[in-house]
Design an enzyme around this catalytic site. Structure first.
Site, PDB file in Angstrom:
ATOM      1  N   SER A 139       0.756  -1.294   0.020  1.00 56.18           N
ATOM      2  CA  SER A 139      -0.025  -0.048   0.022  1.00 56.18           C
ATOM      3  C   SER A 139       0.835   1.152  -0.093  1.00 56.18           C
ATOM      4  O   SER A 139       2.170   1.157   0.414  1.00 56.18           O
ATOM      5  CB  SER A 139      -0.970  -0.105   1.283  1.00 56.18           C
ATOM      6  OG  SER A 139      -1.300   1.086   1.518  1.00 56.18           O
ATOM      7  N   TYR A 152      -2.050  -1.542  10.434  1.00 58.24           N
ATOM      8  CA  TYR A 152      -2.079  -1.652   8.838  1.00 58.24           C
ATOM      9  C   TYR A 152      -0.664  -0.886   8.283  1.00 58.24           C
ATOM     10  O   TYR A 152      -0.355  -1.730   7.481  1.00 58.24           O
ATOM     11  CB  TYR A 152      -3.262  -0.948   8.379  1.00 58.24           C
ATOM     12  CG  TYR A 152      -3.413  -0.953   7.131  1.00 58.24           C
ATOM     13  CD1 TYR A 152      -3.789  -2.137   6.291  1.00 58.24           C
ATOM     14  CD2 TYR A 152      -3.054   0.193   6.027  1.00 58.24           C
ATOM     15  CE1 TYR A 152      -3.895  -2.160   4.950  1.00 58.24           C
ATOM     16  CE2 TYR A 152      -3.387  -0.011   4.540  1.00 58.24           C
ATOM     17  CZ  TYR A 152      -3.721  -1.039   4.351  1.00 58.24           C
ATOM     18  OH  TYR A 152      -3.708  -1.321   2.804  1.00 58.24           O
TER      19      TYR A 152
END
Length: 290
Positions: A139, A152
Site C-alpha cells: 500500500s 495496517y
C-alpha cells in the site's frame, strides 16, 4: 504448457482483477479466498471467457495453518504455482487502544504471516523449476508511519521491505519479485475497515489500472510500483524526510477517521481471554484494496 498463478483474496476487488487479467494472458489460475460461492462464479467466468483452467481453494488466511493447508491441497491436486500473487489483506483504523486485539491479530495473520508462509512454501518449487514470480500487494501506507492506521501501515511496510529483500536475493536465480503499493482503490476494503474516510487522500482509482501497472512492473522486473503520479511522487519523496516529521504530518491527514461514526464500531471490545478465537472478531470480508 500453461503457467499457473495463485491469487489470494481472489473473490473480489484487486484479487478478482488479478485473476481476470492473468487469465486473459493465458495463465491458469488458482483462486483462494473464504468466499466459496464467489470464487466458483469467478472460476466459471474465467473458464468460459479465456479457456483457462481455474481452480477454487477456500481458505481463511487468518487461521494459523492456512498456508500449510493450501500447500497440502495443491500437492494433492498435483498443481504447481509459477506466479504467486499475495493480494489478500485488510485494515483497521482508529485509536489503537479502541481496536480489538483479536481484530489486529487477524490483520497481521492475513497481511504478514500468511503472505510469508505461502512464499516460504511455494518459492522453493519455483527455484527447482528454474523460474517463477511473486507479486506482493502492499500500500502507499508502506512508505510512512500512519497514526490511527498503526498496525495496517506497519504491516504494509513489512510487505514492502520483505518484497524488496526477496527480489535482491532471487533476481539472479530466475525469480522475479515486485511489490505493488497502490493508493486508495474502489473495493470492499472500505466496507471492511468501516469508513470511506480511510481513503485519506479523498480520491480513489479502480482495480483495472492498478493491476495492469503491477503486471507491467513485473514484466519489467521492477522492485516496486506505486501507480499514479501523486502516489509515485509521495513514494519517492516521503522516505527522504525525518521519520518523526513524517509521522506528525501523517497524523494531521489521518485523524479525520476519528470523526467517522463507524470507526469505533469496527473496533469491538477485546476478548476476555487470549485463548478466544481471533477470527471470531474479524468475520468480515478479507480481500485487498490498498
Amino acid at each position: 504448457m500453461h503457467s499457473t498463478a495463485l491469487v489470494t483474496g481472489a473473490s473480489s476487488g484487486l484479487g478478482a482483477e488479478f485473476a481476470e487479467q492473468l487469465a486473459a494472458q493465458g495463465h491458469d489460475v488458482i483462486l483462494v479466498a473464504r468466499s466459496g460461492d464467489r470464487l466458483a462464479a469467478l472460476a466459471e467466468r474465467l473458464i468460459a471467457h479465456h479457456g483457462v483452467r481455474a481452480h477454487v481453494l477456500v481458505q481463511d488466511l487468518a487461521e494459523p495453518d492456512a498456508a500449510r493447508r493450501i500447500a497440502d491441497e495443491l500437492a494433492e491436486r498435483g498443481l504447481n504455482v509459477d506466479l504467486l500473487v499475495n493480494n489478500a489483506g485488510f485494515g483497521t483504523c482508529g485509536r489503537f487502544e479502541e481496536i480489538s486485539w483479536a481484530r489486529d491479530h487477524d490483520q497481521l495473520m492475513v497481511n504478514v504471516v500468511a503472505l510469508v508462509d505461502l512464499t516460504h512454501l511455494l518459492l522453493p518449487g519455483m527455484l527447482e523449476r528454474g523460474s517463477g514470480a511473486v507479486v506482493n500487494v502492499a500500500s502507499n501506507a508502506a512508505f510512512q508511519p500512519s497514526p490511527y492506521f498503526a498496525v495496517y501501515s506497519a504491516s504494509k511496510a513489512f510487505v514492502l521491505n520483505f518484497g524488496l529483500a526477496l527480489r535482491q536475493e532471487y533476481r539472479r536465480r530466475g525469480i522475479r519479485v515486485v511489490t505493488l503499493c497502490p493508493g486508495p482503490v474502489e473495493t470492499a476494503f472500505f466496507e471492511t475497515i468501516g469508513t470511506r474516510k480511510a481513503a485519506v487522500t479523498g480520491s480513489m482509482t479502480t482495480p483495472e489500472p492498478v493491476v495492469r501497472a503491477a503486471l507491467r512492473a513485473l514484466d519489467r522486473d521492477r522492485g516496486y510500483v506505486a501507480p499514479g503520479f501523486g502516489n509515485a511522487l509521495g513514494a519517492h519523496l516521503t522516505p527522504r524526510r525525518p521519520r518523526t516529521l513524517v509521522a506528525a504530518m501523517a497524523e494531521r491527514v489521518t485523524r479525520k477517521v476519528l470523526t467517522a461514526p463507524s470507526a469505533a464500531a469496527q473496533s469491538a471490545a477485546p476478548s476476555a481471554a487470549p485463548s478466544a478465537t481471533p477470527s471470531a472478531a474479524a468475520s468480515t470480508q478479507r480481500e485487498h484494496a490498498a
